[in-house]
Enzyme design. Sequence first.
Site, PDB file in Angstrom:
ATOM      1  N   TYR A 228      89.324  30.429  79.893  1.00 33.36           N
ATOM      2  CA  TYR A 228      89.712  29.374  80.845  1.00 33.36           C
ATOM      3  C   TYR A 228      88.450  28.655  81.349  1.00 33.36           C
ATOM      4  O   TYR A 228      88.483  27.488  81.738  1.00 33.36           O
ATOM      5  CB  TYR A 228      90.531  29.977  81.991  1.00 33.36           C
ATOM      6  CG  TYR A 228      91.338  28.973  82.779  1.00 33.36           C
ATOM      7  CD1 TYR A 228      92.253  28.124  82.149  1.00 33.36           C
ATOM      8  CD2 TYR A 228      91.201  28.870  84.161  1.00 33.36           C
ATOM      9  CE1 TYR A 228      92.996  27.210  82.877  1.00 33.36           C
ATOM     10  CE2 TYR A 228      91.949  27.955  84.898  1.00 33.36           C
ATOM     11  CZ  TYR A 228      92.843  27.135  84.251  1.00 33.36           C
ATOM     12  OH  TYR A 228      93.571  26.227  84.978  1.00 33.36           O
TER      13      TYR A 228
ATOM     14  N   LYS B 235      89.277  24.937  89.202  1.00 33.53           N
ATOM     15  CA  LYS B 235      90.433  25.309  90.038  1.00 33.53           C
ATOM     16  C   LYS B 235      89.967  25.993  91.328  1.00 33.53           C
ATOM     17  O   LYS B 235      90.586  25.827  92.382  1.00 33.53           O
ATOM     18  CB  LYS B 235      91.403  26.216  89.270  1.00 33.53           C
ATOM     19  CG  LYS B 235      92.145  25.523  88.129  1.00 33.53           C
ATOM     20  CD  LYS B 235      93.002  24.363  88.606  1.00 33.53           C
ATOM     21  CE  LYS B 235      93.904  23.815  87.511  1.00 33.53           C
ATOM     22  NZ  LYS B 235      94.501  22.511  87.859  1.00 33.53           N
TER      23      LYS B 235
END
Length: 272
Positions: free
Chosen positions: A156, A163
């Site tokens: 990720y 995020k």
Amino acid sequence: MGLLEGKRALITGVANERSIAYGIAKAFKREGAELAFSYATPKLEKRVKEIARSLGSELVFKCDVTLDEDIEALAEGLKKSWGSLDVLVHSIAFAPKEEFKGGVIDTSREGFKVAMEVSVYSLIALARALLPLMEGRKGSIITLSYYGAEKVVPHYNVMGIAKAALESTVRYLAYDLAKHGHRVNAISAGPVKTLAAYSITGFHLLMEHTSKVNPFRRPITIDEVGDAAVFLASELSRAVTGEVIHVDNGYHIMGVFDREEEIKKEVFGKDG
Ligand code: NAP
């Protein structure tokens, strides 16, 4: 009467019927909200207009969030059409595909900049541009996050960092906008098969694993995210701001994943 009756909501980030933003738009429509949409690139115009029409909306604007002129034109367009806004759904994220291949150690300067600009700064830029339209309306701003903000999710990479920055931005914006009477929250959604998700190396394995081991042992749906977004957009959440609500079937509460089968075998023998 619907929970969002009388509210006007701008939905960003609908690319198709699999998009999380589409699940949110459907739920908002069901609860009586008026909807407007924005899309990033001309290639999506036709598709997003069709989706908007299917949800009773003719208000569709082009807005690539990396372009200040697009953001200004969006705010101007909404001002002309509605004159006010109650809810902003920010469902936008992007990082170049190469950034998901190796580890975070391989992150390029450009990839980092792009991920942060599109996925994080855009929330600030949109909120600022739309603030005048929310004046006196007790607005609600909702963005989409993922568990990779809190813990390491291999591959990720820079999007996890983005995020984390997004969730922090939610808290800072929530503080800033409280004096205007507005709220800012995030939904941390479990994995969903969308266009954006397919850029992430090994996403299908991540999805399979997460769906198998969460307490409910099933994947989440965009409709479930939509229902949580209705709560955040409605007066029911009037005292909730700066929050990250997990809609992930409880995946994030687990410290160690279920070993029930192994335990049965070891403690009670082969037959359990
Ligand atoms: P999606 O359907 O592909 O939506 C992503 C949207 O972001 C697309 O509409 C895309 O437009 C838009 N976008 C990208 N760059 C943009 C730009 N410069 N300006 C304006 N819009 C831009 O995927 P999704 O999974 O629903 O993603 C929505 C949000 O949910 C993202 O923040 C994502 O990180 C988050 N999320 C997703 C998952 C998941 O597993 N899918 C889980 C948790 C959170 P184009 O298609 O034109 O590029």
